[in-house]
Design an enzyme around this catalytic site. Structure first.
Site, PDB file in Angstrom:
ATOM      1  CD  GLU A 251      36.475 -79.703  30.352  1.00  0.00           C
ATOM      2  OE1 GLU A 251      36.256 -78.799  29.548  1.00  0.00           O
ATOM      3  OE2 GLU A 251      36.098 -79.658  31.539  1.00  0.00           O
ATOM      4  CB  THR A 295      34.741 -74.523  29.621  1.00  0.00           C
ATOM      5  OG1 THR A 295      34.717 -75.838  30.138  1.00  0.00           O
ATOM      6  CG2 THR A 295      35.772 -74.441  28.516  1.00  0.00           C
ATOM      7  CG  HIS A 410      33.493 -82.462  30.676  1.00  0.00           C
ATOM      8  ND1 HIS A 410      32.469 -82.795  31.524  1.00  0.00           N
ATOM      9  CD2 HIS A 410      33.430 -81.121  30.516  1.00  0.00           C
ATOM     10  CE1 HIS A 410      31.805 -81.708  31.860  1.00  0.00           C
ATOM     11  NE2 HIS A 410      32.364 -80.668  31.258  1.00  0.00           N
ATOM     12  CG  ASP A 469      38.672 -76.235  31.386  1.00  0.00           C
ATOM     13  OD1 ASP A 469      39.231 -77.063  32.137  1.00  0.00           O
ATOM     14  OD2 ASP A 469      37.592 -76.475  30.801  1.00  0.00           O
ATOM     15  CG  HIS A 470      37.180 -75.902  34.835  1.00  0.00           C
ATOM     16  ND1 HIS A 470      36.873 -77.212  35.084  1.00  0.00           N
ATOM     17  CD2 HIS A 470      36.614 -75.609  33.634  1.00  0.00           C
ATOM     18  CE1 HIS A 470      36.131 -77.691  34.110  1.00  0.00           C
ATOM     19  NE2 HIS A 470      35.964 -76.743  33.194  1.00  0.00           N
TER      20      HIS A 470
HETATM   21  C1  GP9 Z   1      31.341 -77.803  26.857  1.00  0.00           C
HETATM   22  C2  GP9 Z   1      32.715 -77.884  27.401  1.00  0.00           C
HETATM   23  C3  GP9 Z   1      32.693 -78.295  28.826  1.00  0.00           C
HETATM   24  O1  GP9 Z   1      31.236 -77.227  25.623  1.00  0.00           O
HETATM   25  O2  GP9 Z   1      33.378 -76.698  27.229  1.00  0.00           O
HETATM   26  O3  GP9 Z   1      32.192 -77.304  29.612  1.00  0.00           O
HETATM   27  P1  GP9 Z   1      32.372 -77.294  31.197  1.00  0.00           P
HETATM   28  O4  GP9 Z   1      31.307 -78.183  31.757  1.00  0.00           O
HETATM   29  O5  GP9 Z   1      33.729 -77.799  31.519  1.00  0.00           O
HETATM   30  O6  GP9 Z   1      32.195 -75.873  31.538  1.00  0.00           O
HETATM   31 MN    MN Z   2      35.675 -77.363  31.175  1.00  0.00          MN
END
Ligand code: GP9
Ligand code: MN
Length: 619
Positions: A251, A295, A410, A469-470
């Site tokens: 994340e 994500t 996150h 992921d980003h």
């Molecule tokens: C939520 C997690 C975070 O299930 O994957 O999502 P994001 O806010 O990073 O898209």
């Molecule tokens: Mn994410």
């Protein structure tokens, strides 16, 4: 025209106050980049024009309804503006209709929401109060307009609107056609007209599936075969044949974290070593390509080697489409596939999408034991998450493909003080300050996961793929980032900051290396399949095997920016990739790739909106 005691009609006062407020929000609360005087002027004009447009309608109403209309429009308009502001503070983006239907996600933002609401936001109700009080004081006859006045008021609406559109078109030709970029739309026509535009687009794309032309898929398919997917297996073909794949989506992890220190302590010691390990192939120029679906977009890109949508999350809007996704292909080749993610299953509509694209099992929140001690930030913390996953993993049939999605690192990067093994950074951005602590936590969690995999006897028969992921730090924090990195965050630097980890760890491989190729999430699917020795000749991808000699040489972002071996193109500027030197537009150096990028993004959209793969035979 009849005037009230103030001599100015109340709807004009309301338009002026509301327009001015909107301008202040655009100018000082959003972080819109203003490059020249014309843009500044448009930014000032459009809120007044659109406020007038809505408030002037009132002249056609009965006096009593008129006053009521003005009051309620002030309130509803402010709510729309404010929701966009809060959304923007989190995502540096504006709300689209598909995003609105992701309601349960918004609810899950509860821990972030408090950091997104500021005290000065209270100022946004001042004009509501003024108009409310004035409207209560006015007598009804004061707002009776004769026919001439009504027509004149409406004519002014059209003048203002036309004026706005004309200057916007001068400033940004083809504004409505290209429209990848919501910020440009909002800057030019304002957030309210933008919503009208977005609603029109929404209806249009809904209609697109119904009227889709099945033969389109052959044309697009030929392009993909020709231009994107790599044709021959690369030298790495089958290197990981028959192995389990443990895919860890990390994340919000950005490459700039690597090899940093806070007050003399390494931020991510485990990952720093892992990327240089003799069993790891690290692609240091790997870019995320996600858009509004965050994500879930990264998952979509990896599973399908297609682009995310320009509006909304494809996991939401097109979860029922026909795809030829990675889990399905792996399933056809004897793999068991699963996802581990300690959040509720419907978040990002994952339950629906996973089922459709062929995952055998989804270990969601209900598969984990949560206690007040092991739950903070967005939910179950990463160390517990990995630890509790091991028994499930052991029970799975082999070979398996299992995706893990971490959560602790996150936004807004909250960590109980006693869990932090590194200091906070010290800058004007609380978000950036905390970012290092949760990154460290996830680093420790992954280290423990590796140890547990070894202990469980799974490690040796698996490859472990780590991917970011980003981004985690949005442009909103550019000042603090610029402090930290010791350089200005230009559009060029911004793109370079979109690099996220991509490591392929093959136990016992010993030929690990750091690779320089420009690659991205879109390349993951063909790369993995190639490593596993799986050839799906009929597959259609926009990415190519990262190890292949004839791989595609650019990575496109959803907003039309791209990175190629030689260039970086973003914000209408073409840079030399390595030096970051701007290339004069007259040289048109970026143009050939720019055209391909636009074409691919459009094709990818066409496939998704038209659900075109239902007309293609992947067998
Ligand atoms: C939520 C997690 C975070 O299930 O994957 O999502 P994001 O806010 O990073 O898209
Ligand atoms: Mn994410």
């Amino acid at each position: 025209m009849q005037f009230n005691r103030l001599r100015i009609p109340l709807f004009v006062i309301a338009s002026f106050l509301f327009g001015l407020k909107t301008y202040f929000v655009y100018r000082f609360m959003f972080d819109l980049s203003i490059e020249n005087a014309l843009q500044e002027f448009i930014l000032f004009l459009n809120p007044l024009a659109s406020a007038y447009l809505v408030f002037a309608i009132s002249v056609w109403l009965k006096p009593k309804n008129q006053l009521r209309y003005l009051r309620w429009v002030m309130i509803i308009g402010t709510i729309i503006l404010y929701l966009n502001l809060v959304f923007y503070r989190n995502f540096t983006d504006f709300i689209t209709i598909p995003v609105l239907f992701q309601g349960n996600n918004a609810a899950d933002l509860t821990s972030s929401i408090l950091t997104l609401i500021h005290f000065e936001d209270l100022l946004l109700i001042v004009d509501i109060i003024i108009v409310w009080v004035l409207s209560k004081k006015l007598d009804e006859p004061a707002v009776i307009f004769n026919r001439h006045a009504k027509v004149a008021a409406t004519a002014i609406t059209f003048l203002l609107l036309a004026g706005n559109v004309v200057v916007a078109e001068i400033e940004r030709p083809m504004l409505f056609v290209r429209a990848f970029d919501r910020e440009y739309l909002v800057k030019n026509i304002g957030v309210f007209n933008y919503h009208v535009y977005d609603a029109t687009m929404h209806t249009k794309t809904k209609a697109q599936r119904v009227f889709a032309d099945g033969s389109e898929v052959n044309r697009i398919g030929s392009y993909m075969k020709e231009e994107t997917g790599s044709k021959e297996p690369s030298e790495m073909f089958g290197v990981a044949e028959g192995k389990n794949v443990i895919f860890v989506s990390v994340e919000s992890f950005q490459n700039f974290l690597f090899d940093t220190e806070i007050n003399g302590t390494e931020t991510t010691p485990f990952l720093n070593d892992l990327k240089e390990s003799s069993d790891t192939i690290w692609f240091k120029n790997f870019y995320h390509q996600t858009a509004q679906g965050k994500t879930s977009d990264s998952e979509f890109i990896v599973e399908n080697s297609m682009y995310p949508l320009d509006r909304g999350a494809v996991y939401f809007t097109h979860a029922q489409n026909e795809y030829n996704a990675l889990p399905e292909i792996l399933g056809n080749n004897g793999y068991y596939s699963s996802v581990f993610h300690a959040n509720n299953k419907s978040f990002w509509n994952r339950d629906v999408m996973y089922e459709n694209i062929g995952y055998d099992h989804f270990y969601g929140e209900d598969s984990f034991e949560e206690t007040p001690e092991n739950t903070f930030g967005w939910g179950l913390e990463d160390k517990e998450f990995f630890e509790q996953s091991i028994p499930y993993l052991k029970d799975q049939e082999q070979p398996f493909y299992s995706k893990f999605i971490t959560l602790t690192h996150h936004f807004p990067f909250e960590l109980p003080e006693d869990r932090a093994n590194i200091d906070m950074y010290d800058s004007g951005s609380q978000t950036l300050n905390q970012y290092f602590q949760t990154a460290r936590y996830t680093d420790e969690a992954i280290e423990e996961f590796f140890a547990d995999l070894k202990e469980a006897g799974i490690y040796e028969d698996s490859i472990i793929v780590l991917m970011g992921d980003h981004y985690g730090i949005s442009e909103f924090h550019n000042n603090a980032m610029s402090d930290f990195l010791g350089k200005e965050i230009t559009p060029y630097e911004h793109i370079q900051l979109q690099r996220v980890p991509f490591m392929i760890h093959i136990p016992g491989y010993e030929k690990g290396e750091v690779r320089e190729e420009v690659v991205g999430q879109i390349d993951v699917k063909p790369t993995l399949l190639n490593l596993l020795g799986i050839q799906d000749k009929k597959d259609l991808t926009f990415g190519s095997d990262m190890f292949s000699e004839d791989r595609k040489n650019f990575i496109a972002m959803r907003d039309g920016s791209f990175v190629s071996d030689e260039y970086i193109y973003t914000d209408s500027i073409c840079y030399e990739r390595e030096s970051g030197i701007e290339i004069p537009p007259a040289e048109e150096a970026c143009q050939p790739i720019q055209e391909k990028v636009d074409k691919e993004l459009q094709y990818s959209n066409d496939i998704i909106y038209g659900d075109l793969f239902r007309f293609y035979d992947f067998k």
